[in-house]
Design a protein around this motif. Structure first.
Motif, PDB file in Angstrom:
ATOM      1  N   VAL A  89       0.807  -1.226   0.000  1.00  0.00           N
ATOM      2  CA  VAL A  89       0.000   0.000   0.000  1.00  0.00           C
ATOM      3  C   VAL A  89       0.840   1.277   0.000  1.00  0.00           C
ATOM      4  O   VAL A  89       0.579   2.206  -0.765  1.00  0.00           O
ATOM      5  CB  VAL A  89      -0.989  -0.004   1.193  1.00  0.00           C
ATOM      6  CG1 VAL A  89      -1.584   1.377   1.404  1.00  0.00           C
ATOM      7  CG2 VAL A  89      -2.098  -1.014   0.941  1.00  0.00           C
ATOM      8  N   GLN A  90       1.874   1.295   0.850  1.00  0.00           N
ATOM      9  CA  GLN A  90       2.667   2.514   0.928  1.00  0.00           C
ATOM     10  C   GLN A  90       3.316   2.845  -0.422  1.00  0.00           C
ATOM     11  O   GLN A  90       3.273   3.986  -0.888  1.00  0.00           O
ATOM     12  CB  GLN A  90       3.754   2.331   1.995  1.00  0.00           C
ATOM     13  CG  GLN A  90       4.073   3.626   2.695  1.00  0.00           C
ATOM     14  CD  GLN A  90       5.219   3.444   3.669  1.00  0.00           C
ATOM     15  OE1 GLN A  90       5.531   2.317   4.115  1.00  0.00           O
ATOM     16  NE2 GLN A  90       5.852   4.536   4.013  1.00  0.00           N
TER      17      GLN A  90
ATOM     18  N   LEU B 106      -8.280  -0.039  -3.039  1.00  0.00           N
ATOM     19  CA  LEU B 106      -7.646   0.707  -1.941  1.00  0.00           C
ATOM     20  C   LEU B 106      -8.647   1.686  -1.354  1.00  0.00           C
ATOM     21  O   LEU B 106      -9.437   2.288  -2.093  1.00  0.00           O
ATOM     22  CB  LEU B 106      -6.444   1.507  -2.462  1.00  0.00           C
ATOM     23  CG  LEU B 106      -5.293   0.712  -3.081  1.00  0.00           C
ATOM     24  CD1 LEU B 106      -4.277   1.663  -3.717  1.00  0.00           C
ATOM     25  CD2 LEU B 106      -4.617  -0.162  -2.028  1.00  0.00           C
ATOM     26  N   GLY B 107      -8.594   1.849  -0.036  1.00  0.00           N
ATOM     27  CA  GLY B 107      -9.437   2.873   0.596  1.00  0.00           C
ATOM     28  C   GLY B 107     -10.812   2.373   0.944  1.00  0.00           C
ATOM     29  O   GLY B 107     -10.981   1.207   1.331  1.00  0.00           O
TER      30      GLY B 107
ATOM     31  N   MET C  22       0.585   4.015  -2.972  1.00  0.00           N
ATOM     32  CA  MET C  22       0.122   5.394  -2.760  1.00  0.00           C
ATOM     33  C   MET C  22       1.194   6.398  -3.180  1.00  0.00           C
ATOM     34  O   MET C  22       0.896   7.415  -3.796  1.00  0.00           O
ATOM     35  CB  MET C  22      -0.267   5.618  -1.283  1.00  0.00           C
ATOM     36  CG  MET C  22      -1.496   4.844  -0.840  1.00  0.00           C
ATOM     37  SD  MET C  22      -2.982   5.132  -1.834  1.00  0.00           S
ATOM     38  CE  MET C  22      -3.273   6.862  -1.541  1.00  0.00           C
ATOM     39  N   GLN C  23       2.425   6.056  -2.887  1.00  0.00           N
ATOM     40  CA  GLN C  23       3.516   6.949  -3.289  1.00  0.00           C
ATOM     41  C   GLN C  23       3.620   7.014  -4.824  1.00  0.00           C
ATOM     42  O   GLN C  23       3.809   8.078  -5.399  1.00  0.00           O
ATOM     43  CB  GLN C  23       4.828   6.455  -2.692  1.00  0.00           C
ATOM     44  CG  GLN C  23       5.888   7.498  -2.781  1.00  0.00           C
ATOM     45  CD  GLN C  23       6.996   7.254  -1.776  1.00  0.00           C
ATOM     46  OE1 GLN C  23       6.894   6.375  -0.904  1.00  0.00           O
ATOM     47  NE2 GLN C  23       8.048   8.015  -1.900  1.00  0.00           N
TER      48      GLN C  23
ATOM     49  N   ILE D 258       1.204   6.506  -6.993  1.00  0.00           N
ATOM     50  CA  ILE D 258       0.064   7.271  -7.522  1.00  0.00           C
ATOM     51  C   ILE D 258       0.304   8.772  -7.339  1.00  0.00           C
ATOM     52  O   ILE D 258       0.179   9.557  -8.279  1.00  0.00           O
ATOM     53  CB  ILE D 258      -1.251   6.871  -6.790  1.00  0.00           C
ATOM     54  CG1 ILE D 258      -1.603   5.418  -7.078  1.00  0.00           C
ATOM     55  CG2 ILE D 258      -2.401   7.794  -7.184  1.00  0.00           C
ATOM     56  CD1 ILE D 258      -2.681   4.835  -6.153  1.00  0.00           C
ATOM     57  N   ASN D 259       0.677   9.150  -6.124  1.00  0.00           N
ATOM     58  CA  ASN D 259       0.749  10.582  -5.803  1.00  0.00           C
ATOM     59  C   ASN D 259       1.990  11.272  -6.337  1.00  0.00           C
ATOM     60  O   ASN D 259       1.931  12.423  -6.740  1.00  0.00           O
ATOM     61  CB  ASN D 259       0.652  10.793  -4.280  1.00  0.00           C
ATOM     62  CG  ASN D 259      -0.736  10.437  -3.777  1.00  0.00           C
ATOM     63  OD1 ASN D 259      -1.740  10.672  -4.462  1.00  0.00           O
ATOM     64  ND2 ASN D 259      -0.817   9.860  -2.595  1.00  0.00           N
TER      65      ASN D 259
ATOM     66  N   ILE E 217      -6.111   6.080   4.809  1.00  0.00           N
ATOM     67  CA  ILE E 217      -5.087   6.237   3.767  1.00  0.00           C
ATOM     68  C   ILE E 217      -5.581   7.017   2.555  1.00  0.00           C
ATOM     69  O   ILE E 217      -4.842   7.797   1.964  1.00  0.00           O
ATOM     70  CB  ILE E 217      -4.535   4.848   3.389  1.00  0.00           C
ATOM     71  CG1 ILE E 217      -3.765   4.321   4.594  1.00  0.00           C
ATOM     72  CG2 ILE E 217      -3.647   4.902   2.141  1.00  0.00           C
ATOM     73  CD1 ILE E 217      -3.272   2.929   4.487  1.00  0.00           C
ATOM     74  N   THR E 218      -6.833   6.817   2.192  1.00  0.00           N
ATOM     75  CA  THR E 218      -7.341   7.480   0.971  1.00  0.00           C
ATOM     76  C   THR E 218      -8.391   8.540   1.287  1.00  0.00           C
ATOM     77  O   THR E 218      -9.000   9.082   0.360  1.00  0.00           O
ATOM     78  CB  THR E 218      -7.984   6.442   0.046  1.00  0.00           C
ATOM     79  OG1 THR E 218      -9.118   5.892   0.758  1.00  0.00           O
ATOM     80  CG2 THR E 218      -7.030   5.326  -0.316  1.00  0.00           C
TER      81      THR E 218
ATOM     82  N   HIS F  62     -10.243  -2.442   1.381  1.00  0.00           N
ATOM     83  CA  HIS F  62      -8.858  -1.974   1.243  1.00  0.00           C
ATOM     84  C   HIS F  62      -7.876  -3.155   1.181  1.00  0.00           C
ATOM     85  O   HIS F  62      -7.858  -3.993   2.086  1.00  0.00           O
ATOM     86  CB  HIS F  62      -8.550  -1.102   2.464  1.00  0.00           C
ATOM     87  CG  HIS F  62      -7.175  -0.542   2.486  1.00  0.00           C
ATOM     88  ND1 HIS F  62      -6.721   0.376   1.562  1.00  0.00           N
ATOM     89  CD2 HIS F  62      -6.140  -0.742   3.349  1.00  0.00           C
ATOM     90  CE1 HIS F  62      -5.484   0.704   1.853  1.00  0.00           C
ATOM     91  NE2 HIS F  62      -5.101   0.044   2.926  1.00  0.00           N
TER      92      HIS F  62
ATOM     93  N   ILE G 198      -9.819   3.916  -4.393  1.00  0.00           N
ATOM     94  CA  ILE G 198      -8.950   3.904  -5.569  1.00  0.00           C
ATOM     95  C   ILE G 198      -8.903   2.477  -6.093  1.00  0.00           C
ATOM     96  O   ILE G 198      -8.761   1.525  -5.326  1.00  0.00           O
ATOM     97  CB  ILE G 198      -7.521   4.389  -5.219  1.00  0.00           C
ATOM     98  CG1 ILE G 198      -7.572   5.792  -4.618  1.00  0.00           C
ATOM     99  CG2 ILE G 198      -6.639   4.361  -6.459  1.00  0.00           C
ATOM    100  CD1 ILE G 198      -6.212   6.310  -4.145  1.00  0.00           C
TER     101      ILE G 198
END
Ligand code: SIN
Ligand code: FE2
Length: 218
Positions: A34-35, A153-154, A38-39, A41-42, A204-205, A177, A210
């Motif tokens: 997950v970490q 996710l989320g 998310m990194q 994606i962002n 997280i989201t 999630h 997502i």
């Protein structure tokens, strides 16, 4: 409003559920990633190819915001749905698929019995409360021998797993999630969709869900 982070995450982590012969739900399979996801994606994807709400060929704005990474991205146009080598917003190639995306997609496919899956596209769908995905088939890919790998996710959502005709009855599958769905072979062209997402918050989201959908498009 419910607080998914307390109720759902990882409750059944590690379980693999088989719905049809070739439809698998791997509960919590994405949690270790997950970490990095998310990194990716962002910091890698959205910064190059921003989220946008595309217009369907019929002229409706999609309720889901999307972007893509990998060699090809899925887009709508006046004439239909297709994969494109460049993002039509930036006219640049889509951002590279982050390494963690590829390794998650490949290990989920392996776990579900689909060896040698090499996706060339990852579609990122972002759902806010009320966003939905109508029943559809994933059929814009050049060949259907590769599976679809789909990561949640989320906040939670209800996945509709239909048959091979739009009007066939659908089963409901709750996706939380970290869950990963993999479908292919005899089930590759099943209709599927997402019911309107209910308002909730996730640590997280925040207020969204997502979905990452990995495909081999060519
Ligand atoms: C899709 O079928 O494109 C998305 C499915 C999902 O959001 O889980
Ligand atoms: Fe789909």
């Amino acid at each position: 409003m419910t607080f998914d982070m307390f109720e759902q995450d990882g409750v059944n982590a590690g379980q693999a559920e088989c719905y049809e012969q070739d439809v698998h739900v791997l509960r919590g399979f994405a949690l270790p990633y997950v970490q990095d996801l998310m990194q990716g994606i962002n910091k890698q994807v959205k910064t190059t190819s921003p989220l946008r709400k595309m217009t369907t060929p019929g002229g409706y704005s999609m309720s889901v915001a999307t972007t893509s990474c990998g060699q090809r991205g899925w887009i709508t146009s006046d004439t239909g749905y297709q994969y494109a080598d460049r993002d039509p917003i930036t006219n640049l190639p889509w951002p590279e698929m982050p390494k963690a995306f590829m390794s998650l997609a490949q290990s989920a496919a392996n776990k579900a019995g689909f060896l040698n899956f090499v996706p060339d596209s990852c579609l990122i769908n972002v759902y806010q409360a009320g966003s939905k995905m109508s029943l559809h088939q994933d059929k814009d890919e050049a060949d259907f021998s590769a599976p679809i790998v789909s990561v949640s996710l989320g906040i939670s959502a209800t996945f509709l797993l239909g048959g091979f005709e739009r009007q066939d009855k659908s089963s409901h599958i709750a996706l939380h999630h970290g869950d990963v769905m993999v479908w292919g072979r005899a089930d590759r062209l099943r209709f599927h969709g997402i019911l309107p997402v209910k308002a909730a918050l996730h640590s997280i989201t925040q207020d969204c869900r997502i979905n990452l959908t990995f495909r081999k498009t060519q």
